[in-house]
Write a protein that holds these residues in place. Structure first.
Motif, PDB file in Angstrom:
ATOM      1  N   TRP A 238     -36.392  11.020 -57.501  1.00  0.00           N
ATOM      2  CA  TRP A 238     -36.604   9.578 -57.319  1.00  0.00           C
ATOM      3  C   TRP A 238     -36.581   9.284 -55.835  1.00  0.00           C
ATOM      4  N   SER A 239     -37.211   8.181 -55.467  1.00  0.00           N
ATOM      5  CA  SER A 239     -37.199   7.762 -54.066  1.00  0.00           C
ATOM      6  C   SER A 239     -35.928   6.957 -53.811  1.00  0.00           C
ATOM      7  N   ALA A 240     -35.683   6.676 -52.533  1.00  0.00           N
ATOM      8  CA  ALA A 240     -34.450   5.958 -52.176  1.00  0.00           C
ATOM      9  C   ALA A 240     -34.454   4.543 -52.762  1.00  0.00           C
ATOM     10  N   TYR A 241     -33.287   4.114 -53.186  1.00  0.00           N
ATOM     11  CA  TYR A 241     -33.120   2.734 -53.680  1.00  0.00           C
ATOM     12  C   TYR A 241     -32.550   1.838 -52.574  1.00  0.00           C
ATOM     13  N   ALA A 242     -31.622   2.404 -51.800  1.00  0.00           N
ATOM     14  CA  ALA A 242     -30.894   1.591 -50.817  1.00  0.00           C
ATOM     15  C   ALA A 242     -31.788   1.165 -49.658  1.00  0.00           C
ATOM     16  N   ASP A 243     -31.533  -0.032 -49.160  1.00  0.00           N
ATOM     17  CA  ASP A 243     -32.235  -0.524 -47.969  1.00  0.00           C
ATOM     18  C   ASP A 243     -31.713   0.209 -46.746  1.00  0.00           C
ATOM     19  N   PRO A 244     -32.498   0.443 -45.724  1.00  0.00           N
ATOM     20  CA  PRO A 244     -33.878  -0.027 -45.552  1.00  0.00           C
ATOM     21  C   PRO A 244     -34.919   0.961 -46.067  1.00  0.00           C
ATOM     22  N   ASN A 245     -34.492   1.940 -46.860  1.00  0.00           N
ATOM     23  CA  ASN A 245     -35.419   3.019 -47.253  1.00  0.00           C
ATOM     24  C   ASN A 245     -35.997   2.862 -48.649  1.00  0.00           C
TER      25      ASN A 245
END
Ligand code: AN0
Ligand code: CP
Length: 317
Positions: A238-245
């Protein structure tokens, strides 16, 4: 059942699995339910399993099905309300959805996260417009934040293959070259927490999922440690969930690929993946081809999870 978008819509999981195993043994026993009923399947994104298994499930139930790939042959759809439509999109979702509702009794929607706005994705902007404006029962065929038909099939597969009441299930992040949604891991976590298994999530730092989905699962940043004693290994990128990414690939560490060496740390674990899978990125050839690999029976159970969901929706019409 009216709509099916998350684990709560299915109610008691033991009952749901029991019903799934009954349906699996008697696929054509409910043909009367779908007679003269039409399923419309709307795809905003590609699919192999969801398209085929859901259509097969509908056929088992005696339904007719219409499949529409929105991006192939339909008018390009505007989804923002209030825009002056002087661009390349001739039709608005606000007309298209109620029109779709005119031609069917049940609607399935596949609409992945777009990674343009985290807020829109996590508010399920597209799926909710179908629920609000189609006038029909709607079920998710993978939406922005969840893939409940997959998670239900995963649960059935674990129940069929477990050798102890409360197995240790480890969901591990694995590398992938493209940005993938968090829907499959979010949803798997939601269902595993609801099932009450010994559930561990492992991923590199920066790939933390929305805490709402992690719930009471244990998060372990050391993959080897997480895999110790696992009965099931569920791999997924999965790709990052958290900001800023949000929505970004922040690393592709091939040290996280599930190999025979990694599987040797487990309690002779079964290997699972929702597919499609990139071999030798997510999992090595030998692991996915091993006797412990459940990827094909897992995919086969997609027909069963879809049939239970459609059966319950038809029973509620
Ligand atoms: C999608 C995802 O990761 O959500 C669908 C999985 C069922 N996978 C890809 O786009 C490769
Ligand atoms: N697992 C799954 O949903 O596969 P598809 O994307 O091929 O439908």
């Amino acid at each position: 059942m009216r709509h099916f978008t998350n684990v709560n819509d299915i109610g008691d999981l033991r009952e749901a699995v029991k019903e799934a195993l009954e349906v699996k043994n008697n696929r054509f026993g409910y043909k009367h339910l779908g007679q003269d009923k039409t399923l419309l399947m709307i795809f905003f994104n590609s699919s192999l399993r969801t398209r085929l298994s859901t259509q097969k499930a509908a056929m088992n139930l005696g339904m007719n099905t219409i499949v529409l790939d929105v991006n192939q042959g339909a008018w390009k759809l505007e989804t923002e309300r209030g825009v002056i439509m002087d661009g390349d999109k001739p039709e608005h979702l606000l007309e298209a959805v109620p029109v779709m509702g005119c031609y069917c009794d049940v609607i399935g929607v596949r609409s992945f996260a777009r990674f343009e706005s985290k807020e829109d994705d996590y508010n399920e902007k597209i799926l909710n417009q179908f629920i609000e404006h189609s006038g029909r029962p709607v079920f998710s065929m993978e939406a922005a934040t969840r893939h409940p038909l997959q998670s239900f099939a995963d649960l059935i597969t674990i129940e069929e293959n477990k050798t102890k009441e409360r197995p240790k299930v480890v969901m591990t992040w694995a590398p992938h070259p493209k940005s993938l949604p968090q829907a499959v891991p979010n949803s798997f976590a939601e269902w595993m927490n609801a099932a009450g298994y010994d559930f561990v999530i492992t991923h590199p730092e920066g790939y933390e999922l929305d805490p709402k989905f992690v719930g009471n699962a244990r998060v372990e940043y050391d993959q080897d440690k997480a895999l110790e004693g696992a009965d099931f290994v569920y791999a997924k990128n999965w790709s990052a969930y958290a900001d800023p990414n949000y929505g970004k690939v922040i690393n592709m560490d091939r040290g996280w690929t599930v190999t025979a060496e990694k599987m040797a740390l487990t309690n002779n674990a079964k290997f699972m993946h929702c597919l499609p899978v990139r071999r030798n990125m997510i999992v090595s050839d030998d692991v996915i081809e091993s006797a412990n690999s459940l990827v094909i029976p897992e995919a086969a159970n997609r027909e069963i999870s879809a049939q239970v969901v459609l059966k319950r929706i038809l029973e509620g019409l």
